[in-house]
Structure formats: structure tokens, C-alpha cells
Write a protein that holds these residues in place. Structure first.
Motif, PDB file in Angstrom:
ATOM      1  N   PHE A  84       0.791  -1.230   0.000  1.00 40.15           N
ATOM      2  CA  PHE A  84       0.000   0.000   0.000  1.00 40.15           C
ATOM      3  C   PHE A  84       0.827   1.285   0.000  1.00 40.15           C
ATOM      4  N   PHE A  85       2.127   1.162   0.249  1.00 42.71           N
ATOM      5  CA  PHE A  85       2.943   2.361   0.464  1.00 42.71           C
ATOM      6  C   PHE A  85       4.219   2.363  -0.354  1.00 42.71           C
ATOM      7  N   ASN A  86       4.608   3.557  -0.788  1.00 40.84           N
ATOM      8  CA  ASN A  86       5.947   3.774  -1.317  1.00 40.84           C
ATOM      9  C   ASN A  86       6.860   4.029  -0.121  1.00 40.84           C
ATOM     10  N   ILE A  87       7.929   3.292  -0.045  1.00 42.93           N
ATOM     11  CA  ILE A  87       8.842   3.431   1.095  1.00 42.93           C
ATOM     12  C   ILE A  87       9.860   4.511   0.741  1.00 42.93           C
ATOM     13  N   LEU A  88       9.637   5.710   1.280  1.00 46.97           N
ATOM     14  CA  LEU A  88      10.508   6.840   0.992  1.00 46.97           C
ATOM     15  C   LEU A  88      11.792   6.759   1.796  1.00 46.97           C
ATOM     16  N   LEU A  89      11.681   6.230   3.012  1.00 47.97           N
ATOM     17  CA  LEU A  89      12.848   6.101   3.891  1.00 47.97           C
ATOM     18  C   LEU A  89      12.558   5.047   4.943  1.00 47.97           C
ATOM     19  N   MET A  90      13.517   4.186   5.196  1.00 50.23           N
ATOM     20  CA  MET A  90      13.445   3.248   6.321  1.00 50.23           C
ATOM     21  C   MET A  90      14.881   2.853   6.652  1.00 50.23           C
ATOM     22  N   GLU A  91      15.449   3.607   7.579  1.00 49.85           N
ATOM     23  CA  GLU A  91      16.856   3.434   7.926  1.00 49.85           C
ATOM     24  C   GLU A  91      17.049   3.497   9.436  1.00 49.85           C
ATOM     25  N   LYS A  92      18.174   2.998   9.884  1.00 45.27           N
ATOM     26  CA  LYS A  92      18.514   3.062  11.302  1.00 45.27           C
ATOM     27  C   LYS A  92      18.468   4.522  11.755  1.00 45.27           C
ATOM     28  N   ALA A  93      17.743   4.776  12.823  1.00 41.10           N
ATOM     29  CA  ALA A  93      17.635   6.138  13.348  1.00 41.10           C
ATOM     30  C   ALA A  93      19.003   6.583  13.872  1.00 41.10           C
ATOM     31  N   HIS A  94      19.429   7.766  13.475  1.00 41.31           N
ATOM     32  CA  HIS A  94      20.735   8.278  13.893  1.00 41.31           C
ATOM     33  C   HIS A  94      20.626   9.184  15.116  1.00 41.31           C
ATOM     34  N   ASN A  95      19.391   9.476  15.544  1.00 36.94           N
ATOM     35  CA  ASN A  95      19.203  10.428  16.643  1.00 36.94           C
ATOM     36  C   ASN A  95      18.194   9.899  17.669  1.00 36.94           C
ATOM     37  N   SER A  96      18.237   8.596  17.912  1.00 37.45           N
ATOM     38  CA  SER A  96      17.316   7.987  18.886  1.00 37.45           C
ATOM     39  C   SER A  96      17.558   8.509  20.294  1.00 37.45           C
ATOM     40  N   HIS A  97      16.535   8.404  21.116  1.00 38.91           N
ATOM     41  CA  HIS A  97      16.670   8.640  22.549  1.00 38.91           C
ATOM     42  C   HIS A  97      17.724   7.661  23.063  1.00 38.91           C
ATOM     43  N   SER A 144      17.907   5.647  25.379  1.00 41.58           N
ATOM     44  CA  SER A 144      17.420   4.323  25.770  1.00 41.58           C
ATOM     45  C   SER A 144      17.116   3.428  24.574  1.00 41.58           C
ATOM     46  N   ARG A 145      17.144   4.007  23.366  1.00 36.20           N
ATOM     47  CA  ARG A 145      16.794   3.237  22.170  1.00 36.20           C
ATOM     48  C   ARG A 145      17.875   3.249  21.097  1.00 36.20           C
ATOM     49  N   ILE A 146      19.040   3.724  21.431  1.00 30.75           N
ATOM     50  CA  ILE A 146      20.122   3.823  20.437  1.00 30.75           C
ATOM     51  C   ILE A 146      20.403   2.444  19.835  1.00 30.75           C
ATOM     52  N   GLY A 147      20.452   2.408  18.505  1.00 32.62           N
ATOM     53  CA  GLY A 147      20.749   1.178  17.783  1.00 32.62           C
ATOM     54  C   GLY A 147      19.591   0.203  17.679  1.00 32.62           C
ATOM     55  N   ARG A 148      18.422   0.598  18.188  1.00 36.67           N
ATOM     56  CA  ARG A 148      17.282  -0.317  18.204  1.00 36.67           C
ATOM     57  C   ARG A 148      16.099   0.173  17.383  1.00 36.67           C
ATOM     58  N   GLU A 149      16.220   1.350  16.772  1.00 35.29           N
ATOM     59  CA  GLU A 149      15.082   1.945  16.067  1.00 35.29           C
ATOM     60  C   GLU A 149      15.386   2.175  14.591  1.00 35.29           C
ATOM     61  N   LEU A 150      14.336   2.044  13.805  1.00 37.13           N
ATOM     62  CA  LEU A 150      14.355   2.492  12.422  1.00 37.13           C
ATOM     63  C   LEU A 150      13.479   3.743  12.341  1.00 37.13           C
ATOM     64  N   PHE A 151      13.947   4.741  11.616  1.00 34.61           N
ATOM     65  CA  PHE A 151      13.091   5.876  11.302  1.00 34.61           C
ATOM     66  C   PHE A 151      12.573   5.634   9.890  1.00 34.61           C
ATOM     67  N   PHE A 152      11.282   5.878   9.688  1.00 31.58           N
ATOM     68  CA  PHE A 152      10.707   5.597   8.380  1.00 31.58           C
ATOM     69  C   PHE A 152       9.734   6.673   7.952  1.00 31.58           C
ATOM     70  N   ILE A 153       9.619   6.827   6.637  1.00 29.33           N
ATOM     71  CA  ILE A 153       8.596   7.680   6.028  1.00 29.33           C
ATOM     72  C   ILE A 153       8.002   6.871   4.882  1.00 29.33           C
ATOM     73  N   LEU A 154       6.705   6.662   4.926  1.00 26.91           N
ATOM     74  CA  LEU A 154       5.993   5.943   3.877  1.00 26.91           C
ATOM     75  C   LEU A 154       4.958   6.887   3.276  1.00 26.91           C
TER      76      LEU A 154
END
Length: 195
Positions: A165-178, A180-190
Motif C-alpha cells: 500500500f505504500f511507497n517506502i521513501l525512507l526506512m533506515e537506522k535512526a541516527h538520533n534515537s533517545h 534508551s533506544r540507540i541502535g534499536r530503532e528504524l526511522f521511516f517515512i511511507l
């Protein structure tokens, strides 16, 4: 485990909300900071204490809606932001919501619902978004729990689920996580597909 309104409301009453950062998620804050059109309609599903809604509202985005099963969480928002319109704090089930939004922000809602509902989540997001609407936010990129929230996931799983249903514009490892979540999050824009 029944992840119903009573379950979630009790968590907020007991303040056993380990997922709650107590502030706006840094990757989402950075995303909000680059949005120019303050008239867009925005939904934060399973918003909980919704620091993102508070941040948006204080920046002049007044077409912001939060939906949550927990009345306590919504009361917490209203007590922090007395001017926030009560009719935009929706006590209910995300899957029963019937309106359209330009942007939906994801912050710990996907990991809170049972994995059996993930395809329903994707389908519902598609229905709730206006043409060219966007779904953006953070997703955990680690296994986490299988028997209780937070339920984890992986980039490959998310791409497989969303690409219908979506065009994946961005889905990458978050570089600015809190921290407590460093290295555990993906930031995405669909972006919702037009067909």
C-alpha cells in the motif's frame, strides 16, 4: 494476555509505562521540525501520553488528533495541555476510527499491538490516509518479546508488510534515537500509493 482498554488503562494508572520516554521522540521531533504546513491533519494512534501531540500543538499544529484505549492517558494529555481540544482526544479503538488524515505518526503503537494485527494495521493506515498521505515515525528493529508488548520486528518484515500500500521513501537506522533506544530503532517515512 488480552491487550484491551482495561489492560492499557491500568498501565497508565500504575505508571508502569516503560516505553514512555517522557518527552517527544527525537527522530519524530526532527521530522516535525521540517514540516511547513501547519494546517495538515495529523493522527497519533495509541498515543498514550503523546508528547509528540504536545510538541506539535505548541508549535502551532492545531489539527492534531490522538486516539488511545486508555482514558487515563488522554486525561494526562489534557492536564499537561489544557488548551488542547477535548474533541481531538479520542478514547477508542484505532481499528474502528473512520476519518482521513494527511499524516500519521507512529511511536510505539505498532509494537504494542499483537503481531497477529499487523496486516490489519497496514490496511487501516492505508484507509485512514488521504491521497499522498504519509505514515512516519519509528519502529523497533530488534526481536523484543513474543508473548507481551513491546513486540519487536525487523526492517525486512516491515518492508514486506508495507510495500503493498505504500511507497517506502525512507526506512533506515535512526541516527538520533533517545539514549534508551540507540541502535534499536528504524526511522521511516511511507507515502500512500495513489492506486
Amino acid at each position: 494476555m488480552d491487550l484491551n482498554a482495561d489492560f492499557w488503562d491500568q498501565r497508565y494508572q500504575d505508571e508502569t509505562t516503560g516505553w514512555d520516554l517522557g518527552e517527544v521522540s527525537p527522530p519524530i521531533k526532527a521530522y516535525i521540525d521540517q514540516i511547513d504546513d501547519k494546517a495538515i491533519s495529523i493522527l497519533i494512534p495509541g498515543g498514550g501520553n503523546a508528547y509528540e501531540a504536545e510538541y506539535l500543538f505548541r508549535k502551532g499544529f492545531h489539527n492534531v488528533f490522538v486516539i488511545d484505549l486508555s482514558e487515563t492517558a488522554l486525561r494526562n494529555i489534557k492536564s499537561r495541555i489544557p488548551d488542547f481540544p477535548a474533541e481531538q482526544l479520542l478514547n477508542g479503538n484505532f481499528f474502528e476510527l473512520d476519518r482521513t488524515f494527511d499524516l500519521i505518526l507512529e511511536q510505539t503503537f505498532f509494537c504494542a499491538i499483537h503481531p497477529d494485527l499487523r496486516n490489519d494495521y497496514v490496511t487501516k493506515m492505508n484507509r485512514l490516509l488521504a491521497v499522498k498521505g504519509k505514515l512516519a515515525g519509528v519502529l523497533f528493529n530488534v526481536p523484543l518479546y513474543t508473548d507481551r508488548p513491546p513486540f519487536g520486528g525487523s526492517k525486512s518484515e516491515y518492508i514486506k508488510r508495507f510495500k503493498r500500500f505504500f511507497n517506502i521513501l525512507l526506512m533506515e537506522k535512526a541516527h538520533n534515537s533517545h539514549e534508551s533506544r540507540i541502535g534499536r530503532e528504524l526511522f521511516f517515512i511511507l507515502e500512500k500509493k495513489s492506486n
